[in-house]
Scaffold this motif. Sequence first.
Motif, short mmCIF file in Angstrom:
data_model
loop_
_atom_site.label_atom_id
_atom_site.label_comp_id
_atom_site.label_asym_id
_atom_site.label_seq_id
_atom_site.Cartn_x
_atom_site.Cartn_y
_atom_site.Cartn_z
N ASN A 131 -1.63 1.56 0.31
CA ASN A 131 -0.64 2.48 -0.22
C ASN A 131 0.50 1.63 -0.76
O ASN A 131 1.35 1.16 0.00
CB ASN A 131 -0.15 3.43 0.87
CG ASN A 131 0.82 4.46 0.33
OD1 ASN A 131 1.71 4.14 -0.44
ND2 ASN A 131 0.65 5.69 0.76
N ILE A 132 0.47 1.40 -2.06
CA ILE A 132 1.47 0.54 -2.69
C ILE A 132 2.86 1.17 -2.62
O ILE A 132 3.84 0.50 -2.30
CB ILE A 132 1.10 0.23 -4.17
CG1 ILE A 132 -0.27 -0.45 -4.23
CG2 ILE A 132 2.16 -0.60 -4.84
CD1 ILE A 132 -0.35 -1.75 -3.48
N SER A 133 2.95 2.48 -2.89
CA SER A 133 4.27 3.13 -2.87
C SER A 133 4.84 3.17 -1.45
O SER A 133 6.04 3.05 -1.26
CB SER A 133 4.19 4.54 -3.47
OG SER A 133 3.32 5.34 -2.71
N GLY A 134 3.98 3.33 -0.45
CA GLY A 134 4.43 3.34 0.93
C GLY A 134 4.48 1.95 1.53
O GLY A 134 4.93 1.76 2.64
N LYS A 135 3.97 0.98 0.78
CA LYS A 135 3.97 -0.43 1.18
C LYS A 135 3.26 -0.69 2.50
O LYS A 135 3.79 -1.33 3.39
CB LYS A 135 5.39 -0.98 1.22
CG LYS A 135 6.06 -1.08 -0.11
CD LYS A 135 7.36 -1.82 0.03
CE LYS A 135 7.89 -2.19 -1.34
NZ LYS A 135 9.03 -3.07 -1.26
N TYR A 136 2.04 -0.17 2.62
CA TYR A 136 1.28 -0.48 3.82
C TYR A 136 -0.21 -0.60 3.51
O TYR A 136 -0.70 -0.10 2.50
CB TYR A 136 1.50 0.55 4.93
CG TYR A 136 0.94 1.92 4.66
CD1 TYR A 136 -0.39 2.22 4.97
CD2 TYR A 136 1.71 2.93 4.13
CE1 TYR A 136 -0.91 3.47 4.74
CE2 TYR A 136 1.20 4.19 3.90
CZ TYR A 136 -0.12 4.45 4.21
OH TYR A 136 -0.64 5.70 3.97
N LEU A 137 -0.89 -1.29 4.40
CA LEU A 137 -2.34 -1.44 4.39
C LEU A 137 -2.88 -0.85 5.68
O LEU A 137 -2.22 -0.90 6.71
CB LEU A 137 -2.76 -2.92 4.40
CG LEU A 137 -2.30 -3.85 3.33
CD1 LEU A 137 -2.66 -5.28 3.71
CD2 LEU A 137 -2.95 -3.49 2.03
#
Length: 154
Positions: A131-137
């Motif tokens: 999730n690029i917008s949420g900045k997590y993997l």
Amino acid sequence: MRKLSFEQITAENVGILINDIPAAKHVEDTVIEHKGVVFALKDGVKYIAASVMIFDMNTDILTVAMRKLYLSDLFVCDNAEHGIDGMMLEYTADKAKNMGFELITVQVSTDDLRTIKFYCSQGFDKIVKVNISGKYLVLQRDLNVKLTCCGSTV
């Protein structure tokens, strides 16, 4: 020499865990409301590490049908010896496998390279969500795969 021991945290001892590891304050709800399982590592005197496994991820597909468990937190005291984090994680993974789960996932911030590297070194070798917008993997580990470390299988 200190004797290390693992325990499952219950409503009776969750307060002691929070006292020893203040960052674990929010696990009280998990324990009291039976939303998951909390394990802790004690050094004979106090708790030095803890892990939180969540069963209910708002969909049975993620937990029951896919035999997947979510590791929501891994806590380690600041003054804990090197390797305690891996020891706590391996204990948690072993317990999850014994409960019949085949996969374990963890969510990690894309900005936290040290934590990503740690989980990758612990067998979380598959990215199941970005999730690029949420900045997590979301990283996943297959609990049926044996890990090899320093020439030994763990």
